[in-house]
Structures are given as C-alpha cells and as structure tokens.
Design a protein around this motif. Structure first.
Motif, short mmCIF file in Angstrom:
data_model
loop_
_atom_site.label_atom_id
_atom_site.label_comp_id
_atom_site.label_asym_id
_atom_site.label_seq_id
_atom_site.Cartn_x
_atom_site.Cartn_y
_atom_site.Cartn_z
N LEU A 164 54.62 0.85 -61.38
CA LEU A 164 55.15 0.04 -60.29
C LEU A 164 55.91 0.93 -59.32
N THR A 190 54.31 -2.67 -67.17
CA THR A 190 53.59 -3.44 -66.17
C THR A 190 54.53 -4.52 -65.63
N ALA A 191 54.11 -5.18 -64.57
CA ALA A 191 54.91 -6.26 -64.00
C ALA A 191 55.12 -7.38 -65.02
N LEU A 215 56.46 -5.39 -58.36
CA LEU A 215 56.78 -6.53 -59.21
C LEU A 215 57.22 -7.66 -58.29
N GLN A 258 44.10 -8.96 -61.42
CA GLN A 258 45.44 -8.53 -60.98
C GLN A 258 46.52 -9.23 -61.79
N ASP A 259 47.53 -8.46 -62.17
CA ASP A 259 48.68 -8.97 -62.89
C ASP A 259 49.30 -10.11 -62.07
N ASP A 288 52.41 -0.93 -55.41
CA ASP A 288 52.35 -2.02 -56.38
C ASP A 288 53.78 -2.47 -56.65
N ALA A 334 62.03 -1.99 -62.29
CA ALA A 334 60.76 -1.72 -61.60
C ALA A 334 60.78 -0.44 -60.79
N LYS A 350 52.50 -9.35 -59.89
CA LYS A 350 52.45 -8.15 -59.05
C LYS A 350 51.80 -8.48 -57.71
#
Length: 180
Positions: free
Chosen positions: A33, A139-140, A113, A95-96, A111, A131, A99
C-alpha cells in the motif's frame, strides 16, 4: 399564449474540506500500500475530486481510478475534476474491496487503503499510520481485519474491567464459596 420558461438549475458543489489522506514517505521502501484515504462519504462523484485535487499537485494528474463495488453504492464512469475528467472502473473479484487504485500517466500507480467514512477518528488514525509503513506487507483487507480483531479484544477487556470494578469478581468468588 405565454411561453413557460423553466429556471435553469445550476448544481453547485459545496466547498469540500481537504482530503483525509496519508501517503508513505517519498523514496521509502516499496510496500503493498502507498497510503490510506478516509473519504467523508460513499459518494464517488463527491469524493474523487477532493482526492485528486490533493494528489494532482504533488503526485501528477490522476486519470483513472478503480474500486471494488462492495462499498460503493454508485460507480460513475467519469467524474469531472479540476481541469480534466477522471475515468472510473471497477473490479468485483480482482480488486481488494478495501482498496482504491489511482493511475497517472506521468508517475504510475498508487494503491490506497480506503477507510470507511463512518470510522471513528482514533481507529482511522491507526489505520492511516499502518498503511504508510515503508515496506509494509499487509493488504488493505488484512489491515482492516487486524483492526477489527484488535478492536474486539479491546472491547472484551473493557467489559471485563467494567465487570470487575462493578463488583463482578467479588460476587463471583462469593458465589463459588457459597456453592461449596
């Protein structure tokens, strides 16, 4: 016969506050991130201009934004921002959901959060700090899950402390002694 003229309705954007944004330090070790964004609502038409205005001057003109539709009720295809239009896309599976991805022709990709608008300020501050850790590998969704677990544990400790200060521990001991 008199013609009817309807008044022209001009929708003015309310002056929005600055973007609540936190970016990793320039030149830091790359991470999953690049920072965090805490929008004030789930309205992309309102939020994207604020975000791009904050980033355009220091990062380069944002041309595309992608989101996961899980947390955004309406996803416009294009959003007018200062001096240009930002194209918006979405990816449900790829995609998360926590995010947002920002693309710039000049610099590349960011990218971020996305912290839900309803998040308490103290929680948002912790997430924004997490972040922006240089070299971060969370990850987010991982950061959001970590915060939820930490928040649940803190609530449990708080309830236990409240129970003990209200005499719960003493009553529990007395009750055990009486059963013997």
């Amino acid at each position: 016969m008199t013609p009817t003229i309807e008044p022209t309705i001009i929708k003015e954007r309310l002056p929005s506050a600055s973007a609540r944004l936190s970016l990793a330090p320039a030149g830091s070790v790359p991470a999953l991130l690049d920072g965090a964004w805490w929008p004030r609502s789930r309205d992309l038409l309102r939020e994207i201009p604020t975000l791009t205005n904050a980033l355009d001057a220091r990062w380069g003109r944002i041309t595309h934004v992608t989101v996961n539709p899980a947390h955004w009720p309406v996803i416009p295809r294009k959003v007018p921002v200062t001096g240009h239009t930002v194209h918006v896309g979405w990816f449900a599976d790829e995609q998360d959901p926590n995010k947002v991805i920002l693309l710039s022709y000049t610099v590349g990709r960011l990218d971020l959060l996305v912290i839900p608008p309803e998040t308490e300020p103290a929680v948002a501050a912790r997430l924004m700090a997490a972040a922006t850790v240089p070299g971060g590998i969370r990850t987010a969704s991982g950061l959001m899950a970590d915060e939820a677990i930490g928040h649940g544990a803190a609530e449990a400790r708080s309830r236990e402390e409240e129970w003990e200060t209200d005499g719960g521990a003493a009553i529990g001991i007395l009750s055990s002694a009486l059963r013997r």
